[in-house]
Write an enzyme that holds these catalytic residues in place. Structure first.
Site, mmCIF file in Angstrom:
data_model
loop_
_atom_site.group_PDB
_atom_site.id
_atom_site.type_symbol
_atom_site.label_atom_id
_atom_site.label_comp_id
_atom_site.label_asym_id
_atom_site.label_seq_id
_atom_site.Cartn_x
_atom_site.Cartn_y
_atom_site.Cartn_z
ATOM 1 N N HIS A 1 -116.490 -48.967 -36.935
ATOM 2 C CA HIS A 1 -115.364 -48.438 -36.639
ATOM 3 C C HIS A 1 -114.356 -49.693 -36.765
ATOM 4 O O HIS A 1 -113.302 -49.384 -37.513
ATOM 5 C CB HIS A 1 -115.158 -47.787 -35.215
ATOM 6 C CG HIS A 1 -116.086 -47.044 -34.659
ATOM 7 N ND1 HIS A 1 -116.092 -45.634 -34.962
ATOM 8 C CD2 HIS A 1 -117.106 -47.207 -33.840
ATOM 9 C CE1 HIS A 1 -116.811 -44.962 -34.592
ATOM 10 N NE2 HIS A 1 -117.733 -45.748 -33.794
HETATM 11 O O1 RIB Z 1 -114.823 -45.087 -30.375
HETATM 12 C C1 RIB Z 1 -115.111 -46.615 -31.003
HETATM 13 C C2 RIB Z 1 -114.331 -47.578 -30.471
HETATM 14 O O2 RIB Z 1 -114.496 -47.883 -29.078
HETATM 15 C C3 RIB Z 1 -114.542 -49.110 -31.272
HETATM 16 O O3 RIB Z 1 -113.597 -49.697 -31.144
HETATM 17 C C4 RIB Z 1 -115.753 -49.462 -30.309
HETATM 18 O O4 RIB Z 1 -115.882 -50.959 -30.413
HETATM 19 C C5 RIB Z 1 -115.434 -48.980 -28.996
HETATM 20 O O5 RIB Z 1 -114.555 -50.138 -28.302
#
Ligand code: RIB
Ligand code: CA
Length: 317
Positions: free
Chosen positions: A241
């Site tokens: 992500h």
């Molecule tokens: O939902 C994904 C996010 O939550 C990303 O930033 C992951 O590192 C967690 O922090």
């Protein structure tokens, strides 16, 4: 040149995002600020220091920020996703570097850097938005020194942490609402609806691992993280992500966006922390109105193969 501050909770995908920024010559990485989230603030801060040492960037200052949400406590069990040390149990393999956490806290360092910047600075929050809400609350006059926010967070068509909420917004809904709904700073939100499109599978990870010591180390952090998303999707895969969001921060327009009126649910019901986006056609919204407070640019699609090749090309070292 993009002047960039990353606010982060490393965190496996955060590690890839930090490495991407360090590997990008067009980025002037001004600072890494840390926040609670994937692990405790102590752990995310230690991981940030050591990840920068791994990337040969101990020159980049690290400042610690919030260790809990703004207003209400939120039970965090992210160790089931990122491991108890935030890096799938492999954080101990990261040698401590000469770098130490700044004497300034995250908000103080961000404020100093913004005040001193000759040009506006891009901030990439890739964890809970607590530090950013505190920054904007304490230093409203610095809004004009922020080029844009590129935020990893939110979910439009179903959450990852609850049925409807994504982890970063769920972790501190009040902070998320302040930043995403109450502010008018140019912002691109990169939700899991977009990052889920950019799924990586074993061949991609194997190519990265075989590319050199950095790639091998990064892939070594993914054990628990791959296991989580393999269970989530029913096939061996994972989702980087934060690296997708930082790629957009480095290459504006990499992700195609649409503007939707949004709200963040801060009620204490089953949808607490949910991003509410009004995706009805603009004509309908214009005719019938939207009670949602702010139109926000939300990343909705990209050339997935191009993005994954870009990440690989930068991280393969
Ligand atoms: O939902 C994904 C996010 O939550 C990303 O930033 C992951 O590192 C967690 O922090
Ligand atoms: Ca993160």
């Amino acid at each position: 040149m993009t002047s960039l501050i990353i606010d982060t909770d490393p965190g496996v995908d955060d590690a890839f995002a930090i490495a991407l920024a360090c590997a990008s010559p067009e980025v002037d990485l001004l600072a890494v600020t840390t926040v609670f989230g994937n692990a405790s603030l102590e752990t995310t801060t230690r991981n940030a220091l050591r990840l920068l040492a791994l990337c040969g960037r101990t020159d980049v200052p690290v400042a610690a920020g919030a260790d809990r949400p703004l207003v209400y406590p939120q039970e965090h069990e992210a160790d089931r996703v990122h491991g108890s040390d935030g890096l799938s149990g492999r954080a101990h393999l990261l040698a401590p570097g000469p770098n130490e956490v700044s004497e300034l806290d995250a908000v103080g360092l961000m404020a100093r850097l913004l005040a001193e910047a000759d040009e506006p600075v891009t901030i990439a929050p890739i964890g809970p938005l607590t530090n950013i809400a505190l920054l904007l609350g304490a230093y409203p006059s610095l809004r004009g020194k922020i080029e844009r926010l590129v935020v990893m967070g939110g979910a439009i068509s179903g959450g990852n942490t609850t049925a409807v909420s994504e982890f970063n917004l769920w972790s501190d809904p009040e902070a998320a609402r302040r930043v995403l709904v109450e502010e008018r700073i140019p912002t691109v939100l990169v939700p899991i609806d977009l990052t889920f499109q950019c799924m990586v599978q074993r061949p991609w990870l194997d190519r990265l691992a075989a590319s050199g010591p950095l790639g091998e180390t990064l892939v070594g952090f993914t054990t628990d993280y791959v296991a989580h998303y393999t269970a989530f999707f029913g096939k061996e895969c994972t989702i980087l992500h934060d690296a997708i969001a930082v790629a957009e921060a480095i290459r504006p327009g990499l992700l195609r966006t649409r503007s939707y009126p949004v709200e963040v649910d801060c009620a204490f019901g089953p949808s607490r922390g949910a991003l509410i986006a009004d995706r009805r056609e603009p004509e309908i919204v214009a005719t019938f109105g939207s009670k949602l407070a702010r139109a926000l640019d939300i990343a909705v699609e990209t050339d997935v193969d191009a993005v994954l090749e870009y990440l690989l090309s930068r991280l393969a070292r």
